[in-house]
Write a protein that holds these residues in place. Structure first.
Motif, PDB file in Angstrom:
ATOM      1  N   LEU A  43      36.453  45.636  47.760  1.00  0.00           N
ATOM      2  CA  LEU A  43      36.501  44.608  48.913  1.00  0.00           C
ATOM      3  C   LEU A  43      36.378  44.112  49.800  1.00  0.00           C
ATOM      4  N   GLU A  44      35.541  42.933  48.691  1.00  0.00           N
ATOM      5  CA  GLU A  44      35.761  41.586  49.639  1.00  0.00           C
ATOM      6  C   GLU A  44      37.115  40.850  48.975  1.00  0.00           C
ATOM      7  N   ILE A  45      37.463  41.055  47.667  1.00  0.00           N
ATOM      8  CA  ILE A  45      38.929  40.403  47.419  1.00  0.00           C
ATOM      9  C   ILE A  45      39.566  40.979  48.413  1.00  0.00           C
ATOM     10  N   VAL A  46      39.701  42.078  48.894  1.00  0.00           N
ATOM     11  CA  VAL A  46      40.401  42.652  49.328  1.00  0.00           C
ATOM     12  C   VAL A  46      41.188  41.240  50.823  1.00  0.00           C
ATOM     13  N   LYS A  47      39.357  41.348  51.443  1.00  0.00           N
ATOM     14  CA  LYS A  47      39.374  40.348  52.677  1.00  0.00           C
ATOM     15  C   LYS A  47      39.384  38.567  52.206  1.00  0.00           C
ATOM     16  N   GLN A  48      39.738  38.337  51.455  1.00  0.00           N
ATOM     17  CA  GLN A  48      39.683  37.080  50.817  1.00  0.00           C
ATOM     18  C   GLN A  48      41.228  36.915  50.935  1.00  0.00           C
ATOM     19  N   VAL A  49      41.537  37.994  50.198  1.00  0.00           N
ATOM     20  CA  VAL A  49      43.242  37.591  49.441  1.00  0.00           C
ATOM     21  C   VAL A  49      44.360  37.947  50.547  1.00  0.00           C
ATOM     22  N   GLY A  50      43.418  39.260  51.828  1.00  0.00           N
ATOM     23  CA  GLY A  50      44.530  39.700  52.056  1.00  0.00           C
ATOM     24  C   GLY A  50      45.262  40.735  50.953  1.00  0.00           C
ATOM     25  N   SER A  51      46.422  41.617  52.015  1.00  0.00           N
ATOM     26  CA  SER A  51      47.017  43.038  52.109  1.00  0.00           C
ATOM     27  C   SER A  51      46.151  44.306  51.332  1.00  0.00           C
ATOM     28  N   LYS A  77      29.699  50.022  44.881  1.00  0.00           N
ATOM     29  CA  LYS A  77      31.010  49.368  44.732  1.00  0.00           C
ATOM     30  C   LYS A  77      31.048  48.889  43.341  1.00  0.00           C
ATOM     31  N   ILE A  78      32.292  47.681  42.849  1.00  0.00           N
ATOM     32  CA  ILE A  78      33.237  48.062  40.959  1.00  0.00           C
ATOM     33  C   ILE A  78      32.904  46.200  41.415  1.00  0.00           C
ATOM     34  N   LEU A  79      32.249  45.227  40.812  1.00  0.00           N
ATOM     35  CA  LEU A  79      32.295  44.279  41.013  1.00  0.00           C
ATOM     36  C   LEU A  79      33.283  43.513  39.806  1.00  0.00           C
ATOM     37  N   CYS A  80      34.123  42.435  39.851  1.00  0.00           N
ATOM     38  CA  CYS A  80      34.975  42.379  39.114  1.00  0.00           C
ATOM     39  C   CYS A  80      35.037  40.924  39.654  1.00  0.00           C
ATOM     40  N   LYS A  81      35.391  40.407  38.241  1.00  0.00           N
ATOM     41  CA  LYS A  81      35.189  39.023  37.486  1.00  0.00           C
ATOM     42  C   LYS A  81      36.066  38.679  35.841  1.00  0.00           C
ATOM     43  N   VAL A  82      36.426  37.572  36.238  1.00  0.00           N
ATOM     44  CA  VAL A  82      37.197  37.443  34.625  1.00  0.00           C
ATOM     45  C   VAL A  82      36.630  37.032  33.793  1.00  0.00           C
ATOM     46  N   LYS A  83      37.188  38.097  32.594  1.00  0.00           N
ATOM     47  CA  LYS A  83      36.850  37.883  31.486  1.00  0.00           C
ATOM     48  C   LYS A  83      37.498  37.585  30.133  1.00  0.00           C
TER      49      LYS A  83
END
Lengths: 104, 104
Positions: A43-51, A77-83
């Motif tokens: 959801l934080e990504i959604v906020k930052q990125v839009g859509s 929550k699901i935490l995402c990071k670059v692998k």
DNA sequence: ACTTTGTATAAGAAAATAACTATATTATGA
DNA sequence: TCATAATATAGTTATTTTCTTATACAAAGT
């Protein structure tokens, strides 16, 4: 034995193309930029990125399937990071190339 | 005023995405690699890259439309070269990232 | 148990890509 | 002018991408 290193090998071309395709979408590129330094919940990504939540979730899934992003559950929550470290380098390169003063 | 330089501007994202999309195809990536140092006629690109004349011509046209490749007529032939310096940098970056010894 | 919050998935429509075949265009050479 | 070489374009079809809406799933709070 060091200069024919020009992305000439079919295998390298495929890997590079796969990475490029993953990045070659505005939302996915933004997602990767957002994750460049941080591990973030969806959801934080959604906020930052839009859509929409659904749309971003699908794009994250694409990145996950391509082994570019990884995620872990933290309670709700699901935490995402670059692998893939290579992707981080590419994102940095993109910034170096596209965000310099010579754009003026 | 120097750290928000993170591909955060919509304009930069669009430019970067456009470039990435142009490169995100095996044939086009190969074309760009072939043109990295040389100015080459279309048929020579066909030879080096593979696929049909028509197909390569169409991909070159895509690259031309996106202002990534430019071409000039030399008698019978059309000589192509990379127009956008940024793309050259990106191709070099791709090589640095995907053609290193740590692939082993 | 019920509600809320966070995330994923399914189904479908619309649009963009990609490749092929055939043909057109342009210039050169005989 | 005719043939040939080099390149481009048209027309089609198949595939892939992308987005939307609606719904499912999972964990946490009350």
């Amino acid at each position: 034995m060091s200069d024919m290193t020009l992305l000439e090998k079919e295998e390298d071309i495929e890997k590079a193309t796969k990475a490029l395709k993953a990045m070659a979408h505005p939302l996915r590129l933004k997602i990767l930029c957002a994750l460049k330094n941080d591990e973030l919940p969806v959801l934080e990504i959604v906020k930052q990125v839009g859509s929409s939540q659904s749309n971003i979730s699908q794009h994250i899934d694409i990145l996950r399937t391509k082994e570019i992003v990884e995620s872990r559950r933290d309670g709700n929550k699901i935490l995402c990071k670059v692998k893939d470290v290579k992707i981080l380098k590419l994102v940095e390169n993109m910034q170096a190339v596209f965000c310099t003063a010579d754009d003026l």
